[in-house]
Design an enzyme around this catalytic site. Sequence first.
Site, PDB file in Angstrom:
ATOM      1  N   GLU A  61     -10.671   0.585  31.210  1.00  0.00           N
ATOM      2  CA  GLU A  61     -10.690   1.717  30.286  1.00  0.00           C
ATOM      3  C   GLU A  61     -10.444   1.078  28.966  1.00  0.00           C
ATOM      4  O   GLU A  61      -9.683   0.288  28.855  1.00  0.00           O
ATOM      5  CB  GLU A  61      -9.610   2.686  30.315  1.00  0.00           C
ATOM      6  CG  GLU A  61      -9.874   3.437  31.772  1.00  0.00           C
ATOM      7  CD  GLU A  61      -8.757   4.504  32.119  1.00  0.00           C
ATOM      8  OE1 GLU A  61      -7.842   4.647  31.325  1.00  0.00           O
ATOM      9  OE2 GLU A  61      -8.757   5.165  33.431  1.00  0.00           O
ATOM     10  N   ARG A 106      -5.435   6.274  39.310  1.00  0.00           N
ATOM     11  CA  ARG A 106      -5.800   5.232  38.607  1.00  0.00           C
ATOM     12  C   ARG A 106      -7.218   4.517  38.988  1.00  0.00           C
ATOM     13  O   ARG A 106      -7.512   4.457  40.064  1.00  0.00           O
ATOM     14  CB  ARG A 106      -4.614   3.750  38.747  1.00  0.00           C
ATOM     15  CG  ARG A 106      -3.236   4.191  37.977  1.00  0.00           C
ATOM     16  CD  ARG A 106      -3.778   3.890  36.499  1.00  0.00           C
ATOM     17  NE  ARG A 106      -2.404   4.129  35.633  1.00  0.00           N
ATOM     18  CZ  ARG A 106      -2.126   5.341  35.347  1.00  0.00           C
ATOM     19  NH1 ARG A 106      -2.887   6.370  35.249  1.00  0.00           N
ATOM     20  NH2 ARG A 106      -1.260   5.234  34.308  1.00  0.00           N
ATOM     21  N   HIS A 120      -9.997  10.014  30.477  1.00  0.00           N
ATOM     22  CA  HIS A 120      -8.704  10.141  30.834  1.00  0.00           C
ATOM     23  C   HIS A 120      -7.925  11.108  29.834  1.00  0.00           C
ATOM     24  O   HIS A 120      -6.804  10.765  29.242  1.00  0.00           O
ATOM     25  CB  HIS A 120      -8.071   8.572  30.505  1.00  0.00           C
ATOM     26  CG  HIS A 120      -6.563   8.229  31.337  1.00  0.00           C
ATOM     27  ND1 HIS A 120      -6.359   7.132  31.555  1.00  0.00           N
ATOM     28  CD2 HIS A 120      -5.714   8.897  31.645  1.00  0.00           C
ATOM     29  CE1 HIS A 120      -5.081   6.946  32.527  1.00  0.00           C
ATOM     30  NE2 HIS A 120      -4.914   8.392  32.147  1.00  0.00           N
TER      31      HIS A 120
HETATM   32  P1  NDP Z   1       4.549  10.073  42.638  1.00  0.00           P
HETATM   33  O1  NDP Z   1       5.354   8.687  42.543  1.00  0.00           O
HETATM   34  O2  NDP Z   1       5.486  11.379  42.547  1.00  0.00           O
HETATM   35  O3  NDP Z   1       3.472  10.084  43.541  1.00  0.00           O
HETATM   36  C1  NDP Z   1       2.773   8.900  44.201  1.00  0.00           C
HETATM   37  C2  NDP Z   1       2.438   9.108  45.443  1.00  0.00           C
HETATM   38  O4  NDP Z   1       1.420   8.292  46.176  1.00  0.00           O
HETATM   39  C3  NDP Z   1       3.553   9.355  46.695  1.00  0.00           C
HETATM   40  O5  NDP Z   1       3.403  10.235  47.517  1.00  0.00           O
HETATM   41  C4  NDP Z   1       3.313   7.889  47.397  1.00  0.00           C
HETATM   42  O6  NDP Z   1       3.658   8.310  48.693  1.00  0.00           O
HETATM   43  C5  NDP Z   1       1.945   7.725  47.260  1.00  0.00           C
HETATM   44  N1  NDP Z   1       1.554   6.200  47.233  1.00  0.00           N
HETATM   45  C6  NDP Z   1       2.066   5.258  46.381  1.00  0.00           C
HETATM   46  N2  NDP Z   1       1.793   4.161  46.730  1.00  0.00           N
HETATM   47  C7  NDP Z   1       0.920   4.397  47.821  1.00  0.00           C
HETATM   48  C8  NDP Z   1      -0.102   3.456  48.810  1.00  0.00           C
HETATM   49  N3  NDP Z   1       0.127   2.128  48.497  1.00  0.00           N
HETATM   50  N4  NDP Z   1      -0.570   4.068  49.777  1.00  0.00           N
HETATM   51  C9  NDP Z   1      -0.730   5.255  50.090  1.00  0.00           C
HETATM   52  N5  NDP Z   1       0.022   6.112  49.147  1.00  0.00           N
HETATM   53  C10 NDP Z   1       0.764   5.712  48.349  1.00  0.00           C
HETATM   54  O7  NDP Z   1       3.916  10.063  41.220  1.00  0.00           O
HETATM   55  P2  NDP Z   1       3.289  11.121  40.406  1.00  0.00           P
HETATM   56  O8  NDP Z   1       2.614  12.179  41.355  1.00  0.00           O
HETATM   57  O9  NDP Z   1       3.911  11.631  39.403  1.00  0.00           O
HETATM   58  O10 NDP Z   1       1.837  10.392  39.564  1.00  0.00           O
HETATM   59  C11 NDP Z   1       0.867   9.553  40.509  1.00  0.00           C
HETATM   60  C12 NDP Z   1       0.193   8.930  39.620  1.00  0.00           C
HETATM   61  O11 NDP Z   1      -0.803   9.600  38.872  1.00  0.00           O
HETATM   62  C13 NDP Z   1       0.772   7.921  38.521  1.00  0.00           C
HETATM   63  O12 NDP Z   1       1.258   6.907  39.080  1.00  0.00           O
HETATM   64  C14 NDP Z   1      -0.535   7.802  37.650  1.00  0.00           C
HETATM   65  O13 NDP Z   1      -1.192   6.736  37.932  1.00  0.00           O
HETATM   66  C15 NDP Z   1      -1.414   8.905  37.650  1.00  0.00           C
HETATM   67  N6  NDP Z   1      -1.410   9.624  36.570  1.00  0.00           N
HETATM   68  C16 NDP Z   1      -2.569   9.955  35.937  1.00  0.00           C
HETATM   69  C17 NDP Z   1      -2.798  10.906  34.943  1.00  0.00           C
HETATM   70  C18 NDP Z   1      -3.958  10.970  34.012  1.00  0.00           C
HETATM   71  O14 NDP Z   1      -4.118  11.265  32.897  1.00  0.00           O
HETATM   72  N7  NDP Z   1      -5.147  10.824  34.723  1.00  0.00           N
HETATM   73  C19 NDP Z   1      -1.615  11.246  34.277  1.00  0.00           C
HETATM   74  C20 NDP Z   1      -0.320  11.222  35.184  1.00  0.00           C
HETATM   75  C21 NDP Z   1      -0.354  10.300  36.293  1.00  0.00           C
HETATM   76  P3  NDP Z   1       4.567   7.128  49.605  1.00  0.00           P
HETATM   77  O15 NDP Z   1       5.292   6.108  48.473  1.00  0.00           O
HETATM   78  O16 NDP Z   1       5.051   7.640  50.638  1.00  0.00           O
HETATM   79  O17 NDP Z   1       3.380   5.855  49.963  1.00  0.00           O
END
Ligand code: NDP
Length: 322
Positions: A261, A232, A279
């Site tokens: 965006e 993001r 995106h």
């Molecule tokens: P997941 O929930 O599987 O993974 C998110 C990861 O981020 C987890 O490992 C989590 O670990 C970590 N995380 C969350 N919050 C924090 C924090 N504050 N500090 C450090 N690490 C953090 O989600 P997905 O992999 O399915 O998707 C991830 C993101 O990718 C989506 O939320 C979206 O924003 C983005 N995305 C972008 C797309 C694009 O078109 N460019 C398409 C699809 C997704 P933990 O909870 O242990 O911290």
Amino acid sequence: KRAQTTILVPGKLPSRALERIEEQFHLVRIDRADTALLTDEMKQSVEGIAAATVIDAAFIDALPKLRIIANFGVGYDSVDAAHAGSRGVMVTNTPDVLTEEVADTALGLLINTVRELPKAEAWLRAGRWRSDGAYPLTRATLRGRSVGIFGLGRIGRAIARRVEAFGLPVSYHNRRPVEGVDYEYHPTLLSLASAVDTLISVAPGGAATHKAVNAEVLAALGPNGVFVNVGRGSTVDEPALIEALRAGTILAAGLDVFADEPNVPEALIACENACLLPHVGSASLHTRQAMADLVVDNLVAWFTRGRALTPVAETAHLVAGR
Ligand code: NDP
């Protein structure tokens, strides 16, 4: 057909989702999620929302019969899920079905950034291969790089597998270490950025990650540093990134997501060492169709069986009251 159940779609949604909602429910559309556009009839009838746009607390509160918000996309920072949960409104997203596609895009963006493939193609198309000769050798290479992943979740792990296949070491930062993976864990993003020269961010948006990739993190990446963001735009201090690209604090950046965006700052577009995509992480017909189906399947599961297929964490405890 649950024709008596009204589903509101504010803004755009793929035609596949609209057609399937219309088959199953009573579909109502408005241009955007603005309470000023809600008629009294909508306020009295809307039980579900399917959307790929901002759904805030005021919009949720304006719909007293609302029971589910089916978000098109795995990232749901645009939906006030905590508020929905407190009102007993289910929120769903579209995990897994887009994971491999977004990981493919991330690797493509990384290679395009490091090896300048879009610029090399532009060179050919402009006739410069014939007039000026070979495209200049790229300063950067993937060879010898070490890759840090910010957000080793579903997509992060799919990216890590690909990076491993490229022969490069992987380390990561999450709030907690992931069980059962051998990649080196860093308890802070700064520690991760200090240990690698290539940072791929696929962390979710929201308050906890807001501007996490700041000037200090970019400086830690170093002058050979490459930053790729497919998570993001809100997770990056964008002015600090522009400054780092201009000053040579890092070597290059590949970005699929931006702070505001579709408004990409002119100063970023002016950076020759940035590779910019609008995106498109999940944007293939194949994957967008699977996402559309999961949005509708969540609505159907909720209204027929009282269970959502893919509830978000904030509302995972909810079951339908019907
Ligand atoms: P997941 O929930 O599987 O993974 C998110 C990861 O981020 C987890 O490992 C989590 O670990 C970590 N995380 C969350 N919050 C924090 C924090 N504050 N500090 C450090 N690490 C953090 O989600 P997905 O992999 O399915 O998707 C991830 C993101 O990718 C989506 O939320 C979206 O924003 C983005 N995305 C972008 C797309 C694009 O078109 N460019 C398409 C699809 C997704 P933990 O909870 O242990 O911290």
